[in-house]
Structures are given as structure tokens and as C-alpha cells.
Design a protein around this motif. Structure first.
Motif, PDB file in Angstrom:
ATOM      1  N   GLY A  36       0.727  -1.066  -0.020  1.00 21.00           N
ATOM      2  CA  GLY A  36       0.061   0.056   0.072  1.00 21.00           C
ATOM      3  C   GLY A  36       0.960   1.175  -0.135  1.00 21.00           C
ATOM      4  O   GLY A  36       0.364   2.138  -0.677  1.00 21.00           O
ATOM      5  N   LEU A  37       1.877   1.260   0.628  1.00 19.54           N
ATOM      6  CA  LEU A  37       2.847   2.326   0.870  1.00 19.54           C
ATOM      7  C   LEU A  37       3.537   2.842  -0.346  1.00 19.54           C
ATOM      8  O   LEU A  37       3.306   3.787  -0.891  1.00 19.54           O
ATOM      9  CB  LEU A  37       3.943   2.072   1.901  1.00 19.54           C
ATOM     10  CG  LEU A  37       4.921   3.253   2.124  1.00 19.54           C
ATOM     11  CD1 LEU A  37       4.378   4.540   2.604  1.00 19.54           C
ATOM     12  CD2 LEU A  37       5.953   2.562   3.180  1.00 19.54           C
ATOM     13  N   VAL A  38       4.183   1.565  -1.183  1.00 19.27           N
ATOM     14  CA  VAL A  38       4.610   1.993  -2.545  1.00 19.27           C
ATOM     15  C   VAL A  38       3.886   2.363  -3.479  1.00 19.27           C
ATOM     16  O   VAL A  38       3.946   3.266  -4.367  1.00 19.27           O
ATOM     17  CB  VAL A  38       5.709   0.702  -2.836  1.00 19.27           C
ATOM     18  CG1 VAL A  38       6.878   0.778  -2.154  1.00 19.27           C
ATOM     19  CG2 VAL A  38       4.846  -0.556  -2.957  1.00 19.27           C
ATOM     20  N   SER A  39       2.420   1.674  -3.443  1.00 24.46           N
ATOM     21  CA  SER A  39       1.520   2.490  -4.577  1.00 24.46           C
ATOM     22  C   SER A  39       1.167   3.929  -4.210  1.00 24.46           C
ATOM     23  O   SER A  39       0.885   4.697  -5.038  1.00 24.46           O
ATOM     24  CB  SER A  39       0.450   1.317  -4.608  1.00 24.46           C
ATOM     25  OG  SER A  39       0.249   0.463  -3.823  1.00 24.46           O
ATOM     26  N   GLY A  40       1.167   4.144  -2.965  1.00 24.97           N
ATOM     27  CA  GLY A  40       0.769   5.481  -2.679  1.00 24.97           C
ATOM     28  C   GLY A  40       1.818   6.454  -2.972  1.00 24.97           C
ATOM     29  O   GLY A  40       1.586   7.540  -3.426  1.00 24.97           O
ATOM     30  N   ILE A  41       3.203   5.854  -2.916  1.00 25.87           N
ATOM     31  CA  ILE A  41       4.239   6.824  -3.412  1.00 25.87           C
ATOM     32  C   ILE A  41       4.343   6.910  -4.671  1.00 25.87           C
ATOM     33  O   ILE A  41       4.423   8.062  -5.381  1.00 25.87           O
ATOM     34  CB  ILE A  41       5.652   6.137  -2.716  1.00 25.87           C
ATOM     35  CG1 ILE A  41       5.640   6.194  -1.320  1.00 25.87           C
ATOM     36  CG2 ILE A  41       6.711   6.858  -3.573  1.00 25.87           C
ATOM     37  CD1 ILE A  41       6.959   5.455  -0.914  1.00 25.87           C
ATOM     38  N   THR A  42       3.920   5.872  -5.595  1.00 26.00           N
ATOM     39  CA  THR A  42       3.832   5.839  -6.896  1.00 26.00           C
ATOM     40  C   THR A  42       2.812   6.846  -7.405  1.00 26.00           C
ATOM     41  O   THR A  42       3.118   7.733  -8.450  1.00 26.00           O
ATOM     42  CB  THR A  42       3.539   4.601  -7.509  1.00 26.00           C
ATOM     43  OG1 THR A  42       4.381   3.675  -6.914  1.00 26.00           O
ATOM     44  CG2 THR A  42       3.676   4.628  -9.266  1.00 26.00           C
ATOM     45  N   ALA A  43       1.730   6.690  -6.661  1.00 28.38           N
ATOM     46  CA  ALA A  43       0.514   7.603  -7.101  1.00 28.38           C
ATOM     47  C   ALA A  43       0.867   9.050  -6.732  1.00 28.38           C
ATOM     48  O   ALA A  43       0.524   9.856  -7.559  1.00 28.38           O
ATOM     49  CB  ALA A  43      -0.762   7.438  -6.306  1.00 28.38           C
ATOM     50  N   LEU A  44       1.383   9.429  -5.722  1.00 29.41           N
ATOM     51  CA  LEU A  44       1.879  10.810  -5.323  1.00 29.41           C
ATOM     52  C   LEU A  44       2.792  11.286  -6.403  1.00 29.41           C
ATOM     53  O   LEU A  44       2.937  12.357  -6.706  1.00 29.41           O
ATOM     54  CB  LEU A  44       2.669  10.672  -3.964  1.00 29.41           C
ATOM     55  CG  LEU A  44       2.991  12.015  -3.522  1.00 29.41           C
ATOM     56  CD1 LEU A  44       2.067  13.251  -3.386  1.00 29.41           C
ATOM     57  CD2 LEU A  44       3.983  11.834  -2.344  1.00 29.41           C
ATOM     58  N   GLY A  45       3.593  10.283  -6.936  1.00 27.57           N
ATOM     59  CA  GLY A  45       4.660  10.613  -7.866  1.00 27.57           C
ATOM     60  C   GLY A  45       4.121  11.029  -9.089  1.00 27.57           C
ATOM     61  O   GLY A  45       4.328  12.260  -9.685  1.00 27.57           O
ATOM     62  N   THR A  46       2.908  10.251  -9.528  1.00 25.87           N
ATOM     63  CA  THR A  46       2.341  10.691 -11.108  1.00 25.87           C
ATOM     64  C   THR A  46       1.624  12.229 -10.662  1.00 25.87           C
ATOM     65  O   THR A  46       1.442  12.718 -11.445  1.00 25.87           O
ATOM     66  CB  THR A  46       1.388   9.463 -11.231  1.00 25.87           C
ATOM     67  OG1 THR A  46       0.593   9.386 -10.241  1.00 25.87           O
ATOM     68  CG2 THR A  46       2.092   8.357 -11.598  1.00 25.87           C
ATOM     69  N   VAL A  47       0.915  12.069  -9.574  1.00 28.10           N
ATOM     70  CA  VAL A  47       0.356  13.643  -9.347  1.00 28.10           C
ATOM     71  C   VAL A  47       1.244  14.658  -9.473  1.00 28.10           C
ATOM     72  O   VAL A  47       0.891  15.745  -9.952  1.00 28.10           O
ATOM     73  CB  VAL A  47      -0.393  13.445  -7.987  1.00 28.10           C
ATOM     74  CG1 VAL A  47      -0.911  14.909  -7.506  1.00 28.10           C
ATOM     75  CG2 VAL A  47      -1.423  12.458  -7.869  1.00 28.10           C
ATOM     76  N   LEU A  48       2.491  14.452  -8.931  1.00 29.85           N
ATOM     77  CA  LEU A  48       3.532  15.400  -8.950  1.00 29.85           C
ATOM     78  C   LEU A  48       4.039  15.698 -10.287  1.00 29.85           C
ATOM     79  O   LEU A  48       4.320  16.837 -10.928  1.00 29.85           O
ATOM     80  CB  LEU A  48       4.571  15.306  -7.955  1.00 29.85           C
ATOM     81  CG  LEU A  48       4.437  15.315  -6.595  1.00 29.85           C
ATOM     82  CD1 LEU A  48       5.642  14.933  -5.704  1.00 29.85           C
ATOM     83  CD2 LEU A  48       4.010  16.838  -6.162  1.00 29.85           C
ATOM     84  N   ILE A  49       4.297  14.605 -11.191  1.00 28.66           N
ATOM     85  CA  ILE A  49       4.581  14.837 -12.621  1.00 28.66           C
ATOM     86  C   ILE A  49       3.558  15.676 -13.276  1.00 28.66           C
ATOM     87  O   ILE A  49       3.703  16.589 -14.029  1.00 28.66           O
ATOM     88  CB  ILE A  49       4.758  13.516 -13.192  1.00 28.66           C
ATOM     89  CG1 ILE A  49       5.738  12.975 -12.572  1.00 28.66           C
ATOM     90  CG2 ILE A  49       5.021  13.708 -14.612  1.00 28.66           C
ATOM     91  CD1 ILE A  49       5.928  11.223 -12.973  1.00 28.66           C
ATOM     92  N   PHE A  50       2.109  15.288 -12.853  1.00 25.07           N
ATOM     93  CA  PHE A  50       0.826  15.677 -13.842  1.00 25.07           C
ATOM     94  C   PHE A  50       1.092  17.306 -13.369  1.00 25.07           C
ATOM     95  O   PHE A  50       1.088  18.196 -14.141  1.00 25.07           O
ATOM     96  CB  PHE A  50      -0.336  15.045 -13.237  1.00 25.07           C
ATOM     97  CG  PHE A  50      -1.420  15.663 -13.708  1.00 25.07           C
ATOM     98  CD1 PHE A  50      -1.701  14.747 -15.106  1.00 25.07           C
ATOM     99  CD2 PHE A  50      -2.124  16.736 -13.535  1.00 25.07           C
ATOM    100  CE1 PHE A  50      -2.746  15.239 -15.904  1.00 25.07           C
ATOM    101  CE2 PHE A  50      -3.298  17.262 -14.323  1.00 25.07           C
ATOM    102  CZ  PHE A  50      -3.741  16.656 -15.237  1.00 25.07           C
TER     103      PHE A  50
END
Lengths: 479, 178
Positions: A36-50
Motif C-alpha cells: 500500500g505504501l509503495v503504490s501510494g508513493i507511486t500515485a503521489l509521484g504521478t500526481v506531482l509529475i502531472f
């Protein structure tokens, strides 16, 4: 010092992607079971990229860096938004599946590296850079397809994908090298000089044909599409969803950039090739999709058909409608991203057999309604997202002034009708058939359902989103 | 010169063919080093001894040896053999290959090569190195590509681990969970 602060500002989305890639890898090392933590980090990363891409776009940032080999313009930033957006939903949707395998870290690392490759790809103006970025987007996708250990199709699909992908890469590289040899420059502005006279040398034309063949493999255009159904059937559903959208949009974007910026002098040649490819691809995709009983395989063939629709816009890149054709590719990519990602994620929720959709309207009405929207959008019913993409392609095609393009647009309309039975076959099953057991809700599908509903809303509200999209696409900087 | 070219082409082509048709993975890997050596010869013919040396060092030396190590560490001897290597698609494959070959020959004969000759461009290891990291003029993009390549290698390692772990790791992991 050739690198100003501006260079790094232009690279912010890519730098964020690289940092989050390493972060996910490191977190995975120290917290092995924290899917859950790593998918959260990934989702946060994509949000920041966006967010960073949107900020660059809104501030009107544009520039050309690394000696003209890397460009940040509206066109590139638009596709970065599409890639980051689809990666966000894909990483949310991957959470449940990745938790089950125990290899969430590797899976999300691979997703982020595809994202990084796609982000770099759309900005490249150097053919060697194009190749390297394309490989960065492709190599992890082989592993994503072969990721599912519990199913034999996964390994088989991965194997087929690797072998055809390697052949495609070498064909593409051969084309790039011939173009480089003929124009003694890998930079697109240098390439344009070799192609400007209108009668390029035979070797340069061969390079163009090989380049187009390589890209046709990558976007699964017929007759280079054979890996697609097996790879998408074998891949974990979230991987198939993501790979059919984000890298494909980026590949179409860079192909458009290469052709428009690098080879405008030979537009006559490549629009004709694109038209023929488009016609073959549309018919192949739709006729094979009609015969599938596996929804995932059907969607794989449908994605082949949609590649054909986008190639129609490439065929229209001549005459008086060039700007509309570029806009058509951009708008279609965004529309396709929302509806196709959504349709694949519904499969992840419901199942890949046609029968598992039976009576879904009674057992899970919200999911069934979303699937109905995605199917209707894939057909192209107004005012859903797919309609706007097709509308732009038809506008561009009718303005092109070429008979072959008119024929291609006609084929597109015919194929839209051809595609109705298989998309609405699912809808019929959902409404009229008796429900089968075991299609109820399972645990931990919250993020997945959130993605599906969000994508359904985007698909419906596309007629509002189209206004800013068309504005951005109109001032993309390409052409 | 043309004689050297024919010999090198023969070495490269025969070795490449050997890679594809041999029934033993180890033989394939050894044939591949032959193909790499042929290519190194081409670099030498094009007056680029530095590239030829790198080709021998990296491809013939390192890559082939790593592949052989990989085969030996990951597979039991009996699975190193393929059962059927020439399958039903051999006819179609040859047709496509003949067509592509004919197309290439036709185009290369049509091309006006003009004053094209070997022996231009950077030759020394130092200038190759400067290009690679993008500090020599006109090659700035390679500074970015150098970094991208490093990420690509990292990701390729992750991807290779993901794919290869399925065979050996599968059983081990199950046992750990049970």
C-alpha cells in the motif's frame, strides 16, 4: 557551462519521475510487505509529475535544450499530462493486484520507468534520444507483461512480446541509422534538410520506411500487430490497461513529431503509407475483435483498431488541414486514454470472460453503468470522449484534399459501424442475461473502483474537457 | 579491400546464422561472439580502431562471457538444449528475409554514394569519451542520454530479476509461505 537553470526547469517532470522511481525501489528494499505504501508513493509521484507538467504548460514555458535535441513545448507537455494521468489511475488500480503478488515494489518501479521513458520520449528531437527513450519505455513493459507467475499465458505473452519487440527495435534502429547516414545528423532539424528537397535519396527513403515499420510494431498497427492480443491477454490487467494507453500515446506523439518536424518534404510518401497502414489496421482490428469470446482479447484487438483510427489522422497531415490533424492525434490520445483505461480496469473488477458480465446491471449497477459508458465511448457515440477524437479526425481528413485520405476516412466510418456489435455485445450481456455466481465484490478494490468511476466521469464530461484540450492542442507549437 | 570485406561479411553472417539454428544455447552464445568479432573487423576497416577494440572488449569479452555465466547459473544442463528450433514458420521467415534482402540490395544499388568514404569523424578514445558525455560541440544531447542509459540499465536489471525469478524463485517462495 552549457546547462542553464532553465534546462533543469524543463526537466522537472522527468527528474520527479526518476526520483520517485529510485524512492519506490529503496522503500521496497526496507519495507518489503508495504504494498500500500509503495503504490501510494507511486500515485503521489504521478500526481506531482502531472502538476509540474501542468504548471509548465500554464506558465507558457517552452524551450529547446541540449543543443536542440530536447524540446519542451505545448505538444510535449500535453502528452506528458496524458501519460502522468493514465499512470496515476493505473498505479491506483495496480494496488490490489500488486498486494496479492508480494512484488508490488518491482511492479510499480516498472510502471514508473515506463512513465519516465514516455515523458522523455515526447520531448526528444534527436533520433538516438528517441530510440533510447523508447527502449526505456519498452524494456520494463516486457517484464510487466510476463509478471503474473500464476498464469501460463503471462510468460507466453511476455516471450512473444520480447521477441517481436526486439525485432521491432532493431528495424527501427536500422531505419534511424540509415536516416542518420543520409542526412549526417540525428537532430530532427538536420534530418529535415536531407528530406527538404522533395526527392530524398533512396537510402533516406528506405530509412523512413524502416522507421515507420518499427513504429508500426510499437503501436501495434497491422500487419505488425501479432504480439498485441497475446501480450494483453497474458499481462496482469492493470499492466495491459496501462501499456495500451500511456506508451502508445507517447509513441504516436513522437512519431508525429519525427514526421512533421523531420520529414515535411516527404509528406506525400508517409501520408500514403500511413493511409494504407490505417486501412489494414482498422479492418484487422475490428474483424478479429468480432470473433473473440474473451473480453480482454477483444479489447486488445479493439486497441489495434484504435491505432488505425489514429493513423488516419496521420494520413490527413497534408493539404489545408495539417493543424487539425495534429489536434486530432492529441485529442484522440486523451480520449482513448480515458475510455480504454477504464474498460480494462472494469475487466480487472469483473473478469475477462464474456459470461462474467452477464446480468451485471443487477449485481453491480454502478460498474455496469461505467462499462456501458466506456463501450459507448469506444464506439464513438456523442457526447462521450471517443466521439470527439473521431470528429476531429474526420474534420482533418475532409480538409486534406487527398483522395486516399478520403477513402481512409470512409473506412473509418465503416469500421465504426463494424465495431458496434462487439462493444454492445458486452452491454447486451450486462442487461439481458441472467447473472452468474461469483461476480460480487471482493476485498480491497476501493482504489480500483475509484479509478473506474473517475475515468467514467472523465469520459462523460469530455465535452467540457474538450474546450481546454482543444485550446492547448491548437497552440501546441508543433507546425 | 573487397576481399577483406567478403571474409568479414561471411564470418558475421555464418556466425549469426549459427546463433539462430544451433540447438544448444552455449553454442549459440559462442557463435554470437563470432558475429561480434566480424563487426569489430568492419570497424577496423572503417579506420576506427578504438571502436573495434571496444567492440572486442565489451561484446566479445564481457557480453558473451556474461551470457555464458547466465546460462550456466540459471539452467540445468539438460534444458540448455532446445528441442525444435526450425518450426513451421521457417518458410514464411525465409520469404520475408528474401524480400527484405532484395529490397536492401536494390536500394543500395540505386543510391548515388558520391564521394562517401571511410575515415571521417572522431577516432581517438578521448574524443569518443567527450562525445559520450556530451561535452564536445554539437553532441550536447548525449549528456542527457548518458543519464537515461544509466536508468535504463537499472530498470533492465529489475526487469531481468522479475522475469528470471519466476523459475527458481517460484518454489522457494511457496515453501517460505507454507
Amino acid at each position: 557551462m552549457p546547462y542553464s537553470a532553465e534546462t533543469f526547469v524543463g526537466l522537472i517532470p522527468e527528474i520527479i519521475a526518476a526520483i520517485f522511481l529510485l524512492l519506490v525501489l529503496m522503500v521496497g528494499v526496507f519495507a518489503e510487505r508495504a504494498a500500500g505504501l509503495v503504490s501510494g508513493i507511486t500515485a503521489l509521484g504521478t500526481v506531482l509529475i502531472f502538476a509540474s507538467s501542468a504548471w509548465l504548460l500554464a506558465s507558457g514555458f517552452h524551450g529547446s535544450f541540449f543543443g536542440g535535441g530536447y524540446v519542451v513545448d505545448g505538444f510535449a507537455l500535453y502528452f506528458k499530462l496524458v501519460v502522468a494521468g493514465s499512470a496515476f489511475f493505473a498505479s491506483l488500480a495496480a494496488t490490489r493486484w500488486a498486494q496479492g503478488t508480494g512484488d508490488a515494489t518491482e511492479y510499480l518501479t516498472l510502471i514508473l520507468s515506463v512513465v519516465l521513458g514516455a515523458l522523455l520520449l515526447v520531448s526528444m528531437r534527436d533520433l538516438f534520444g528517441v530510440f533510447l527513450a523508447l527502449e526505456l519505455a519498452t524494456i520494463p513493459s516486457y517484464a510487466m507483461v510476463a509478471f503474473d507467475r500464476s498464469r501460463r499465458e503471462s510468460a507466453e505473452g511476455g516471450m512473444k512480446y520480447i521477441i517481436t519487440g526486439a525485432v521491432a527495435s532493431s528495424v527501427l534502429l536500422y531505419g534511424i541509422v540509415l536516416i542518420y547516414g543520409a542526412s549526417s545528423s540525428a537532430n530532427l532539424s538536420g534530418v529535415a534538410k536531407a528530406f527538404s528537397s522533395g526527392h530524398a535519396s533512396p537510402v533516406a527513403l528506405l530509412g523512413l520506411i524502416l522507421l515507420l515499420s518499427g513504429f508500426a510494431f510499437k503501436v501495434s498497427a497491422a500487419p505488425f500487430h501479432f504480439w498485441t492480443p497475446d501480450a494483453y491477454q497474458g499481462a496482469p490487467t492493470s499492466a495491459a490497461a496501462f501499456l495500451s494507453v500511456a506508451p502508445k500515446a507517447a509513441t504516436f506523439a513522437i512519431l508525429l513529431r519525427i514526421l512533421v518536424e523531420g520529414m515535411p518534404g516527404e509528406a506525400r510518401v508517409w501520408t500514403a503509407i500511413a493511409a494504407v497502414l490505417a486501412i489494414v489496421t482498422m479492418f484487422t482490428g475490428n474483424l478479429f475483435a468480432l470473433r473473440q469470446s474473451n473480453v480482454r482479447r477483444m479489447l486488445a484487438y479493439s486497441s489495434v483498431a484504435h491505432s488505425g483510427y489514429v493513423l488516419t489522422a496521420f494520413a490527413a497531415l497534408q493539404g489545408g488541414a495539417k493543424a487539425e490533424a495534429v489536434q486530432a492525434v492529441m485529442i484522440y490520445s486523451a480520449a482513448y486514454a480515458a475510455m480504454n483505461l477504464g474498460a480494462f480496469l472494469v475487466i480487472d473488477l469483473v473478469g475477462e470472460d464474456t459470461k462474467s458480465f452477464n446480468g451485471l446491471i443487477r449485481t453491480r449497477p454502478m460498474v455496469a453503468a461505467s462499462m456501458f459508458l466506456f463501450m459507448a465511448a469506444l464506439v464513438g457515440i456523442p457526447p462521450l470522449s471517443g466521439f470527439w477524437g473521431k470528429l476531429w479526425i474526420i474534420i482533418a481528413g475532409t480538409g486534406s484534399g487527398s483522395i486516399l485520405t478520403y477513402v481512409t476516412v470512409g473506412v473509418l466510418v465503416v469500421n465504426t459501424v463494424l465495431s458496434v456489435p462487439y462493444y454492445f455485445g458486452i452491454v447486451r450481456n450486462m442487461i439481458f442475461e441472467e447473472p452468474v455466481a461469483g461476480t460480487g465484490e471482493t476485498k480491497g478494490e476501493g482504489p480500483l473502483k475509484f479509478s473506474v468511476y473517475a475515468l467514467a466521469i472523465i469520459t462523460v464530461l469530455f465535452f467540457i474537457i474538450i474546450i481546454p484540450l482543444a485550446a492547448v492542442a491548437g497552440s501546441s507549437g508543433l507546425l | 579491400m573487397i576481399f577483406v570485406f567478403i571474409v568479414l561479411s561471411a564470418i558475421t553472417l555464418i556466425s549469426s546464422f549459427g546463433v539462430v539454428i544451433s540447438r544448444n544455447v552455449v553454442h549459440s552464445a559462442l557463435f554470437m561472439s563470432g558475429a561480434f568479432l566480424g563487426v569489430a573487423g568492419f570497424f577496423a576497416m572503417l579506420h576506427s580502431p578504438a571502436l573495434a577494440a571496444l567492440q572486442v572488449l565489451i561484446y566479445v569479452g564481457a557480453v558473451t562471457v556474461v551470457i555464458l555465466f547466465g546460462i550456466m547459473f540459471t539452467q540445468r544442463p539438460q534444458v540448455r538444449r532446445f528441442r525444435t528450433i526450425l518450426n513451421r514458420q521457417v518458410g514464411a521467415g525465409f520469404t520475408v528475409a528474401l524480400f527484405v534482402g532484395a529490397l536492401l540490395i536494390y536500394v543500395f544499388l540505386q543510391q548515388d554514394w558520391g564521394s562517401t568514404s571511410a575515415g571521417h569523424g572522431p577516432r581517438t578514445v578521448a574524443s569518443l569519451g567527450r562525445i559520450l558525455v556530451g561535452v564536445s560541440s554539437g553532441t550536447d544531447i548525449f549528456a542527457l542520454l548518458f543519464e537515461v542509459a544509466s536508468i535504463l540499465l537499472l530498470v533492465a536489471v529489475v526487469a531481468a530479476i522479475v522475469i528470471s525469478r519466476r523459475k527458481t524463485g517460484e518454489g522457494v517462495e511457496r515453501r517460505a509461505e507454507e
